[in-house]
Design an enzyme around this catalytic site. Structure first.
Site, mmCIF file in Angstrom:
data_model
loop_
_atom_site.group_PDB
_atom_site.id
_atom_site.type_symbol
_atom_site.label_atom_id
_atom_site.label_comp_id
_atom_site.label_asym_id
_atom_site.label_seq_id
_atom_site.Cartn_x
_atom_site.Cartn_y
_atom_site.Cartn_z
ATOM 1 N N LYS A 54 0.838 -1.213 0.000
ATOM 2 C CA LYS A 54 0.000 0.000 0.000
ATOM 3 C C LYS A 54 0.867 1.255 0.000
ATOM 4 O O LYS A 54 0.625 2.201 -0.745
ATOM 5 C CB LYS A 54 -0.909 0.005 1.242
ATOM 6 C CG LYS A 54 -2.095 -0.931 1.125
ATOM 7 C CD LYS A 54 -2.827 -1.120 2.454
ATOM 8 C CE LYS A 54 -3.896 -2.192 2.317
ATOM 9 N NZ LYS A 54 -4.499 -2.619 3.578
ATOM 10 N N GLN A 98 -4.713 -1.236 9.863
ATOM 11 C CA GLN A 98 -4.672 -2.584 9.280
ATOM 12 C C GLN A 98 -5.272 -3.604 10.254
ATOM 13 O O GLN A 98 -4.878 -3.670 11.416
ATOM 14 C CB GLN A 98 -3.212 -2.953 8.954
ATOM 15 C CG GLN A 98 -3.031 -4.274 8.259
ATOM 16 C CD GLN A 98 -3.596 -4.289 6.839
ATOM 17 O OE1 GLN A 98 -3.399 -3.357 6.070
ATOM 18 N NE2 GLN A 98 -4.325 -5.341 6.506
ATOM 19 N N ASP A 121 -11.232 3.089 4.537
ATOM 20 C CA ASP A 121 -11.669 1.685 4.465
ATOM 21 C C ASP A 121 -13.197 1.596 4.447
ATOM 22 O O ASP A 121 -13.756 0.537 4.139
ATOM 23 C CB ASP A 121 -11.141 0.904 5.679
ATOM 24 C CG ASP A 121 -10.001 -0.037 5.311
ATOM 25 O OD1 ASP A 121 -9.846 -0.351 4.107
ATOM 26 O OD2 ASP A 121 -9.284 -0.473 6.230
#
Ligand code: NDP
Length: 296
Positions: A54, A98, A121
């Site tokens: 990422k 994460q 997200d």
């Protein structure tokens, strides 16, 4: 093989190029660089690979990338303090924590501490509610990538019968909301579904997000259907480690009209959509028109 292969790698490269063009324009015309902060707690090897990749792609599209790596025994309070700092940092437009988090942390509490406007997200409860009520929100990256591929391949989706296998908060449920938003007739299946085979046989669109290697054989698929395989399963075959999806690609590709491969399908689109979401969040934060095609 009769199915057309939906090449997620190629499509993701196009999305990233589109993002990079807009980032360059934002820098030149507005003096703004979109910033993405990724927070990793602990040393889960798969999470480390995701975070590295990422970060690399964030920089490649011209954005600022910030990584915070915290020890596995970091307290929840320290993580919440870091999230507060990132919420207040005007150079950061997207925050991603994460998952999974270590067991002593409350994931819901942590995710809901992120400013919903920076929740790239799309997991914050406010964004879940906005998506569910058809309002402008941050949309979870994996289902957004699936939707983009379906639209690109099929054009308008209205009236199609879509079956989603899996009802997780990160894939199955938001996928259902997105397809409903595009006027599909949506069925969500899960581990208690009776006779998955017969449900699937009416599906023009199948989205498989289960986490069970090759569980959907070709003879469960309606001829000509479009199959999006979200699953990522590591198996050993012929003495080698391999990645396979939730759909048995060999048999399904004989029946489906189009299918995403694993790897090279949904996976690359997920990161491309994370970058697209960061750009969208940056545009919204600065009252700049959002680029078309990167949001539902
Ligand atoms: P979850 O484990 O959270 O959810 C799995 C879902 O599958 C559950 O709803 C479960 O039902 C359902 N299920 C389990 N067994 C069956 C069965 N036999 N028949 C029908 N449904 C079943 O997984 P995720 O949604 O997080 O992920 C799904 C897959 O997608 C995984 O392989 C994951 O690695 C992959 N993934 C890939 C991404 C990418 O970028 N390509 C991103 C995110 C995930 P129930 O609710 O009843 O338990």
């Amino acid at each position: 093989m009769s199915a057309q292969i939906i090449d997620g790698k190629e499509f993701a490269a196009k999305v990233r190029a589109q993002v990079a063009t807009h980032v360059a324009r934002l820098k030149e015309e507005n003096g703004i660089t979109p910033g993405l902060a990724v927070v990793l707690v602990g040393e889960d090897p798969a999470s480390q690979v995701y975070v590295r990749s990422k970060g690399k792609m964030t920089v490649e599209v011209g954005m600022k990338s910030v990584e915070h790596r915290l020890e596995a025994d970091t307290s929840e309070e320290d993580l919440l303090n870091l999230i507060n700092k990132l919420n207040e940092d005007a150079t950061i437009h997207g925050i991603l924590v994460q998952l999974p988090l270590p067991g002593h942390m409350n994931e819901d509490l942590v995710i809901n501490a992120i400013d919903p406007a920076k929740d790239v997200d799309g997991f914050h409860i406010l964004n879940v509610g906005l998506l569910g009520t058809g309002q402008k929100s941050m949309v979870p990256c994996t289902p957004l990538g699936c939707l983009m591929m379906l639209r690109e391949h099929l054009g308008p989706l209205a009236g199609k019968d879509a079956v989603i296998i899996g009802r997780s908060n990160i894939v199955g449920k938001p996928m259902a909301q997105l397809l409903l938003g595009d006027s599909c007739t949506v069925t969500i299946c899960h581990s208690k579904t009776n006779d998955l085979k017969s449900v699937l046989q009416g599906a023009d669109i199948v989205v498989a997000a289960v986490g069970r290697p090759e569980m959907v054989p070709g003879d469960w698929i309606k001829p000509g259907a479009t199959v999006i395989d979200v699953g990522i399963n590591r198996i050993e075959r012929g003495g080698k480690n391999r990645l396979v999806g939730d759909v048995d690609f060999a048999s399904a590709s004989q029946v489906a009209g189009a299918i995403t491969p694993v790897p090279g399908g949904v996976g690359p689109m997920t990161i491309a959509c994370l970058l697209a979401n960061t750009l969208t969040a940056c545009c919204r934060a600065n009252d700049i028109q959002e680029p078309a095609g990167l949001t539902p």
